[in-house]
Write a protein that holds these residues in place. Sequence first.
Motif, PDB file in Angstrom:
ATOM      1  N   UNK A  29      41.419  37.056  42.624  1.00 32.08           N
ATOM      2  CA  UNK A  29      40.787  37.033  43.939  1.00 32.08           C
ATOM      3  C   UNK A  29      40.635  38.373  44.613  1.00 32.08           C
ATOM      4  N   UNK A  30      40.940  39.482  43.907  1.00 28.56           N
ATOM      5  CA  UNK A  30      40.763  40.777  44.559  1.00 28.56           C
ATOM      6  C   UNK A  30      39.276  41.023  44.828  1.00 28.56           C
ATOM      7  N   UNK A  31      38.989  41.622  45.967  1.00 31.89           N
ATOM      8  CA  UNK A  31      37.611  41.906  46.374  1.00 31.89           C
ATOM      9  C   UNK A  31      37.279  43.390  46.311  1.00 31.89           C
ATOM     10  N   UNK A  32      38.305  44.239  46.323  1.00 33.74           N
ATOM     11  CA  UNK A  32      38.072  45.682  46.325  1.00 33.74           C
ATOM     12  C   UNK A  32      39.182  46.375  45.563  1.00 33.74           C
ATOM     13  N   UNK A  33      38.812  47.433  44.838  1.00 38.75           N
ATOM     14  CA  UNK A  33      39.791  48.161  44.039  1.00 38.75           C
ATOM     15  C   UNK A  33      39.466  49.645  44.060  1.00 38.75           C
ATOM     16  N   UNK A  34      40.524  50.453  44.005  1.00 44.96           N
ATOM     17  CA  UNK A  34      40.396  51.899  43.873  1.00 44.96           C
ATOM     18  C   UNK A  34      41.056  52.299  42.560  1.00 44.96           C
ATOM     19  N   UNK A  41      34.731  55.372  34.083  1.00 44.48           N
ATOM     20  CA  UNK A  41      34.511  54.109  34.774  1.00 44.48           C
ATOM     21  C   UNK A  41      34.574  52.883  33.896  1.00 44.48           C
ATOM     22  N   UNK A  42      35.098  53.017  32.688  1.00 46.84           N
ATOM     23  CA  UNK A  42      35.185  51.869  31.790  1.00 46.84           C
ATOM     24  C   UNK A  42      36.078  50.769  32.323  1.00 46.84           C
ATOM     25  N   UNK A  43      37.244  51.155  32.839  1.00 48.84           N
ATOM     26  CA  UNK A  43      38.146  50.145  33.387  1.00 48.84           C
ATOM     27  C   UNK A  43      37.569  49.547  34.658  1.00 48.84           C
ATOM     28  N   UNK A  44      36.966  50.376  35.501  1.00 48.51           N
ATOM     29  CA  UNK A  44      36.344  49.861  36.716  1.00 48.51           C
ATOM     30  C   UNK A  44      35.242  48.868  36.410  1.00 48.51           C
ATOM     31  N   UNK A  45      34.447  49.156  35.379  1.00 50.24           N
ATOM     32  CA  UNK A  45      33.399  48.224  34.965  1.00 50.24           C
ATOM     33  C   UNK A  45      34.011  46.908  34.499  1.00 50.24           C
ATOM     34  N   UNK A  46      35.147  47.000  33.810  1.00 49.34           N
ATOM     35  CA  UNK A  46      35.838  45.792  33.363  1.00 49.34           C
ATOM     36  C   UNK A  46      36.329  44.967  34.553  1.00 49.34           C
ATOM     37  N   UNK A  49      33.323  43.174  36.010  1.00 49.57           N
ATOM     38  CA  UNK A  49      32.917  42.055  35.163  1.00 49.57           C
ATOM     39  C   UNK A  49      33.864  40.870  35.302  1.00 49.57           C
ATOM     40  N   UNK A  50      35.155  41.158  35.401  1.00 51.12           N
ATOM     41  CA  UNK A  50      36.172  40.101  35.374  1.00 51.12           C
ATOM     42  C   UNK A  50      36.381  39.461  36.737  1.00 51.12           C
ATOM     43  N   UNK A  51      36.382  40.280  37.789  1.00 53.89           N
ATOM     44  CA  UNK A  51      36.743  39.785  39.121  1.00 53.89           C
ATOM     45  C   UNK A  51      35.587  39.819  40.115  1.00 53.89           C
ATOM     46  N   UNK A  52      34.476  40.441  39.741  1.00 54.15           N
ATOM     47  CA  UNK A  52      33.351  40.531  40.659  1.00 54.15           C
ATOM     48  C   UNK A  52      33.649  41.330  41.903  1.00 54.15           C
ATOM     49  N   UNK A  53      34.552  42.313  41.800  1.00 57.47           N
ATOM     50  CA  UNK A  53      34.995  43.071  42.975  1.00 57.47           C
ATOM     51  C   UNK A  53      34.256  44.399  43.088  1.00 57.47           C
ATOM     52  N   UNK A  54      34.318  44.979  44.276  1.00 58.85           N
ATOM     53  CA  UNK A  54      33.807  46.331  44.502  1.00 58.85           C
ATOM     54  C   UNK A  54      34.834  47.321  43.980  1.00 58.85           C
ATOM     55  N   UNK A  55      34.367  48.328  43.251  1.00 59.97           N
ATOM     56  CA  UNK A  55      35.281  49.305  42.664  1.00 59.97           C
ATOM     57  C   UNK A  55      34.863  50.720  43.050  1.00 59.97           C
ATOM     58  N   UNK A  56      35.813  51.431  43.662  1.00 62.13           N
ATOM     59  CA  UNK A  56      35.666  52.853  43.922  1.00 62.13           C
ATOM     60  C   UNK A  56      36.548  53.616  42.936  1.00 62.13           C
ATOM     61  N   UNK A  57      36.171  54.844  42.646  1.00 62.78           N
ATOM     62  CA  UNK A  57      36.965  55.655  41.742  1.00 62.78           C
ATOM     63  C   UNK A  57      37.112  57.078  42.235  1.00 62.78           C
ATOM     64  N   UNK A  71      28.807  53.096  36.257  1.00 66.07           N
ATOM     65  CA  UNK A  71      29.618  51.920  35.941  1.00 66.07           C
ATOM     66  C   UNK A  71      30.293  51.275  37.141  1.00 66.07           C
ATOM     67  N   UNK A  72      30.564  52.063  38.197  1.00 63.79           N
ATOM     68  CA  UNK A  72      31.254  51.506  39.353  1.00 63.79           C
ATOM     69  C   UNK A  72      30.484  51.850  40.626  1.00 63.79           C
ATOM     70  N   UNK A  73      30.960  51.366  41.759  1.00 66.35           N
ATOM     71  CA  UNK A  73      30.178  51.436  43.000  1.00 66.35           C
ATOM     72  C   UNK A  73      30.152  52.815  43.629  1.00 66.35           C
ATOM     73  N   UNK A  74      31.310  53.461  43.737  1.00 65.06           N
ATOM     74  CA  UNK A  74      31.397  54.773  44.378  1.00 65.06           C
ATOM     75  C   UNK A  74      32.366  55.632  43.570  1.00 65.06           C
ATOM     76  N   UNK A  75      31.968  56.876  43.310  1.00 62.99           N
ATOM     77  CA  UNK A  75      32.835  57.811  42.591  1.00 62.99           C
ATOM     78  C   UNK A  75      33.019  59.069  43.434  1.00 62.99           C
ATOM     79  N   UNK A  76      34.277  59.461  43.621  1.00 61.22           N
ATOM     80  CA  UNK A  76      34.609  60.691  44.334  1.00 61.22           C
ATOM     81  C   UNK A  76      35.071  61.705  43.294  1.00 61.22           C
ATOM     82  N   UNK A  77      34.285  62.756  43.108  1.00 66.73           N
ATOM     83  CA  UNK A  77      34.605  63.784  42.114  1.00 66.73           C
ATOM     84  C   UNK A  77      35.553  64.812  42.739  1.00 66.73           C
ATOM     85  N   UNK A  78      36.855  64.495  42.674  1.00 65.43           N
ATOM     86  CA  UNK A  78      37.843  65.349  43.320  1.00 65.43           C
ATOM     87  C   UNK A  78      39.228  64.931  42.843  1.00 65.43           C
TER      88      UNK A  78
END
Length: 219
Positions: A29-34, A41-46, A49-57, A71-78
């Motif tokens: 039931x998670x809706x958002x993940x960092x 972004x391979x794990x974030x894409x997973x 796919x599995x939980x339908x959640x928003x993923x930031x990285x 692969x994911x919604x938002x990426x912070x290059x830092x």
Amino acid sequence: MDYNDQYSHKDKMYYLHRRTEILPFVPQGIKSALDVGCATGGFGALLKETFGCEVWGVEPDTESAGAAQKNIDVVINDLFTDNMPQLATKKFDAIFFNDVLEHLQDPDKALPACKKLLNPNGVIIASIPNIRWYPVVLSLLRYKDFKYEDAGVMDRTHLRFFTKKSMIRLFEQSGYSVTNIQGINESNFRYYKLLNFILFNTQRDMNYPQFVIVAKLSA
């Protein structure tokens, strides 16, 4: 030496792992993940796919961060720090450190920084290499050697080393309660089994190259 120079020798496969073994630890039931240290972004894409959640990285390697944007919604290059304006208004149900904390100079600062980023029932999920893994101990005791490698428990870019006990202490001293800790990617070394048998099954932690910790904010 900056981050990209330090990690330039890494094989490209280092950044491509999807980490399917982490999925059983993720709350339903998670809706958002960092994903801290999200690589490509391979794990974030997973997760998506599995939980339908928003993923930031957050990913300091520039090339990997560019790939993760597909692969994911938002990426912070830092580098992940306790003061990131991009995360100032965000809250997450789960924050992941998949083999990341051991690369940080101050992991005991990174975990407290997550407190303001977690929803009230949010969790941190981290996989951490185990320095008491049997081959490492054998190298110390039999071969009298502490040899760094390009990847794995003895990765030459690791700045910190942990046992199962010190992993728990790191989280507890950072203001979290550990709700679950389990070894993953179990090994089956013959001589380890004999040693563990002789010592009354007290050395089971030596059979795992990594542990996964699930932790929540302490009450």
